[in-house]
Design an enzyme around this catalytic site. Sequence first.
Site, short mmCIF file in Angstrom:
data_model
loop_
_atom_site.label_atom_id
_atom_site.label_comp_id
_atom_site.label_asym_id
_atom_site.label_seq_id
_atom_site.Cartn_x
_atom_site.Cartn_y
_atom_site.Cartn_z
N GLU A 1 0.82 -1.22 0.00
CA GLU A 1 0.00 0.00 0.00
C GLU A 1 0.85 1.27 0.00
O GLU A 1 0.49 2.27 -0.64
CB GLU A 1 -0.92 0.00 1.24
CG GLU A 1 -1.92 1.11 1.26
CD GLU A 1 -2.89 1.05 0.08
OE1 GLU A 1 -3.70 0.12 0.04
OE2 GLU A 1 -2.82 1.93 -0.81
N LYS B 1 5.08 3.87 -10.23
CA LYS B 1 3.77 3.79 -9.55
C LYS B 1 2.66 3.50 -10.55
O LYS B 1 1.75 2.71 -10.27
CB LYS B 1 3.49 5.10 -8.80
CG LYS B 1 4.50 5.36 -7.69
CD LYS B 1 4.35 6.78 -7.17
CE LYS B 1 5.38 7.11 -6.10
NZ LYS B 1 5.44 8.54 -5.81
#
Length: 430
Positions: free
Chosen positions: A131, A207
């Site tokens: 996360e 990302k």
Amino acid sequence: MGEALRVGLAGLGTVGAGVVRLLSDNAEPVAQRAGRPIHVVAASARDRTRDRGVDLDGIAWEDDATALAARDDVDVVAELVGGSDGPALTLARATLAAGKPLITANKAMLAHHGFELARSAEGAGVALRFEAAVAGGVPVIKGLREGMAANRIRHLFGILNGTCNFILSRMEAEGGGFADVLAEAQALGYAEADPGFDIDGVDAAHKLALLAALAFGTRPAFGDVEATGIRHVIAADIAEAAALGYRVRLVGVAEAATGGLFQRVHPHLVPLSHPLAHVAGSTNAVVAEGDQAGRLLFQGAGAGAGPTASAVVADLIDVARGQAGPVFALPADALAEATRADGAERRGRAYVRLTVQDRVGVLAEIAAAMRDAGVSIETLVQRGPATDEGGALVAIVTHDGPERCVAQALERLRGSQSLTDAPMWMPILA
Ligand SMILES: NC(=O)c1ccc[n+]([C@@H]2O[C@H](COP(=O)([O-])OP(=O)(O)OC[C@H]3O[C@@H](n4cnc5c(N)ncnc54)[C@H](OP(=O)(O)O)[C@@H]3O)[C@@H](O)[C@H]2O)c1
């Protein structure tokens, strides 16, 4: 309350020390939600003697981070070292090979080796959670993997690098040039001494590759992300964008396209009416469009000790509850090897900036190049002098059309004697 979950912590920098602090400050709510206490029992970093501002009493020390994986008293390893290969990858592999869950904040490692590590984790039946790797404290990984699990996602985009967003926001507020604002960001600690990964779009591309894997059921493919950073954005671009009703933002886009998956990080013009135009400073934001849920916006602090530790500990709580499941929403063996879609087939409006000699005939030459490439001009502004040498600046906004045509027009102009600098273009976010 059950027995404590025992954590081996590799890395005691911003994020690692933040995790130690959070587990101490919020020990009670964390234990209640996890159903058991979470304790760091062993740690590793480079310098054992460094004061990290957190209490490491009672925590065993390992000079070699890999040794954490083999310790009998470690149930789960948190890798908070960083780097796509090297000690982080060695530790990740050793942890999963030992049949232990792995928590990591390391987007670089997962963008390059995520598929291999996901297969190892699922083969061993243990969790691999990340996360903290995207958008710091914002639960966008959980949001995509769990919250949007019932949707087909066609389109995803976001502001994924806080350093670039800080620099662009500052250029906008102060009218400063890129180099000056970068130096200021470095002095304030918002940019690394070696800022290349951030300002060249590499970090955002890491990302984006992870978000795309989750959203589209594909293997993370960093090599398929086209990355252009913000080095070539000049103060005049920000000013022209503002005059036209836009802000400049570094945006990562992933979308299903004819021929495969399109992934690109590029500076964009974002209309002032768009929520991403109001994402300022080091904040991150991700927009995902689901066929059932509609458009969801995830936004918040993209970095920093507290937000990032919050994400790491949320993952540890999942492990304490015994949750595992697929790493990238689908079982690793079902992840498709996506074909890279060609961005030239995309359509949209674009901003083009040219710095040119201030003389007769230049505008006609530009207009001809646009016409010959099939680009239709919506707005054209010329201002001068735009450079110390007395050149002029031409800013163009195109009508909706294929990006391929804009690229062709710029190619035609590239060798022209009329241009004093390389042309620059940015897509306009719809
Ligand atoms: N900082 C953020 O806000 C943020 C946000 C999201 C994700 N992340 C990710 O989180 C990870 C850690 O980032 P960070 O900002 O905390 O980095 P950092 O402050 O540079 O800390 C890195 C830590 O790793 C340790 N380390 C380096 N090489 C090692 C080795 N061979 N063995 C054991 N430990 C080693 C360092 O030890 P010493 O302290 O002794 O030098 C340091 O404690 C990275 O993957 C980063 O991309 C960071």
